[in-house]
Design an enzyme around this catalytic site. Sequence first.
Site, short mmCIF file in Angstrom:
data_model
loop_
_atom_site.label_atom_id
_atom_site.label_comp_id
_atom_site.label_asym_id
_atom_site.label_seq_id
_atom_site.Cartn_x
_atom_site.Cartn_y
_atom_site.Cartn_z
N HIS A 154 -8.18 2.56 4.58
CA HIS A 154 -9.58 2.79 4.91
C HIS A 154 -10.25 1.43 5.14
O HIS A 154 -9.63 0.39 5.00
CB HIS A 154 -10.25 3.59 3.80
CG HIS A 154 -9.68 4.96 3.64
ND1 HIS A 154 -9.82 5.95 4.58
CD2 HIS A 154 -8.93 5.51 2.65
CE1 HIS A 154 -9.20 7.05 4.18
NE2 HIS A 154 -8.64 6.81 3.02
N GLY B 288 -5.27 -5.50 -5.77
CA GLY B 288 -6.57 -4.87 -5.90
C GLY B 288 -6.72 -4.30 -7.30
O GLY B 288 -5.92 -4.56 -8.19
N ARG B 289 -7.76 -3.51 -7.48
CA ARG B 289 -7.88 -2.80 -8.74
C ARG B 289 -6.87 -1.65 -8.76
O ARG B 289 -6.50 -1.13 -7.72
CB ARG B 289 -9.31 -2.25 -8.88
CG ARG B 289 -10.29 -3.37 -9.14
CD ARG B 289 -11.71 -2.87 -9.16
NE ARG B 289 -11.88 -1.74 -10.08
CZ ARG B 289 -13.08 -1.35 -10.56
NH1 ARG B 289 -14.15 -1.99 -10.21
NH2 ARG B 289 -13.16 -0.32 -11.37
N THR C 163 0.84 -1.19 0.00
CA THR C 163 0.00 0.00 0.00
C THR C 163 0.87 1.24 0.00
O THR C 163 1.99 1.23 0.51
CB THR C 163 -0.95 0.02 1.21
OG1 THR C 163 -1.58 1.30 1.29
CG2 THR C 163 -0.22 -0.23 2.51
N ARG C 164 0.36 2.30 -0.61
CA ARG C 164 1.01 3.59 -0.49
C ARG C 164 0.00 4.65 -0.08
O ARG C 164 0.21 5.84 -0.23
CB ARG C 164 1.72 3.96 -1.80
CG ARG C 164 0.83 4.07 -3.01
CD ARG C 164 1.66 4.49 -4.23
NE ARG C 164 0.89 5.23 -5.20
CZ ARG C 164 0.24 4.68 -6.24
NH1 ARG C 164 0.27 3.39 -6.42
NH2 ARG C 164 -0.41 5.44 -7.09
N HIS D 228 -9.71 -1.38 2.53
CA HIS D 228 -8.44 -2.13 2.56
C HIS D 228 -8.39 -3.07 3.76
O HIS D 228 -7.87 -4.18 3.68
CB HIS D 228 -7.25 -1.18 2.61
CG HIS D 228 -7.30 -0.12 1.54
ND1 HIS D 228 -7.56 1.19 1.83
CD2 HIS D 228 -7.13 -0.22 0.21
CE1 HIS D 228 -7.56 1.88 0.71
NE2 HIS D 228 -7.31 1.06 -0.29
#
Length: 378
Positions: free
Chosen positions: A194, A282-283, A189-190, A197
């Site tokens: 929320h 993820g997308r 993640t960057r 996630h």
Amino acid sequence: MSTATESQLIAPHGGELVDRTGDRPENLDSFDLVALTPRELADLDMLASGALSPLTGFMGREDYERVVDEMRLAGGLAWALPVCLAVQAAPAGDRVALADERGRTLGVLDVEEVFEYDKEREAERCFRTTDANHPGVARLYRQPDLYVGGQVTVFDRLEPAFPELHRDPAATRALFAERGWKRVVGFQTRNPIHRAHEYLTKCALETVDGLLIHPLVGETKSDDVPAAVRVQAYEVLVENYYPEDRVVVSAFPAAMRYAGPREAIWHAICRKNYGCSHFIVGRDHAGVGSYYGSYDAQLVFDEFEPHELDVEPMFFEHSFWCRACNQMASPKTCPHEGDERVFLSGTQVRELLGRGQLPPAEFTRPEVAQVLIEAYRS
Ligand SMILES: [Zn+2]
């Protein structure tokens, strides 16, 4: 449950964890000095730690060409992005010293070859665009025109941005083994985490032994949320909402390339080196602007046979709180539409936080929102 030993974890890419740390040569002052960019420094440090196993240095022409063309190293092993060092001119000797931008030497490179490369071709193949407005392409176009390839030895590691979160692949592997984990899912993640996630990391964790939350803390675009704020947000989230013995939060020292699909593959391979058997995609993984389709980073995995990567990608849809289901869900699991789904755009969230208002608890945990609000205030 039997105690897992380290050998029960997934093997590093190529079979062995590379270690390119070593001693400072005595005649260091006699070598030409090459100053590395932040992206190259991040790569150098990952070469040292084995995060880029099986690479032992910056790529030579054969590896480079085949990676650009076919996403495979010269020997056929899957690999998605060039790991190259750009220089203005061919070095004089057969060894060069590698320094940061302030001239501090960190390592040496044994020069095996110096070669020209085609920037537009690399951009087109790796970033799927030659548009100079793409941040990864822009960086590529600014580079000098030659690549120097060869094995590296690193005697001075970069100062980690977050020392308390710094763990090399050998260290995460040891920690997973100590906890008895065999199957571990990695989450790149960057962004602040929320509820969406949180939901997908927990869905993934339901099927494996442990979760590695692995935020990227290397160089990102200046408008991404600062790493220090994100790290604080992960800490409050994990403290309040995850079982301590199932989760490790550690920093991923890579620089963002914004190469979308190819970077998803590259991220998955790196996490395999850290000991992850599974990786969440993820997308819009590692995308930027509208250069990639929402599912491109998932579809690209079809270009590999499952045994080539070994690490198992876990694909997720965008998820949301559904008022009718009264739980987190995604279009895969919820039949309701429109207003039932609590969804806020990035801009809406930023506006709320900027005014000091908490986004709905269905969207962001209040503890996380508080961290973000304080960051916006200062
Ligand atoms: Zn629903």
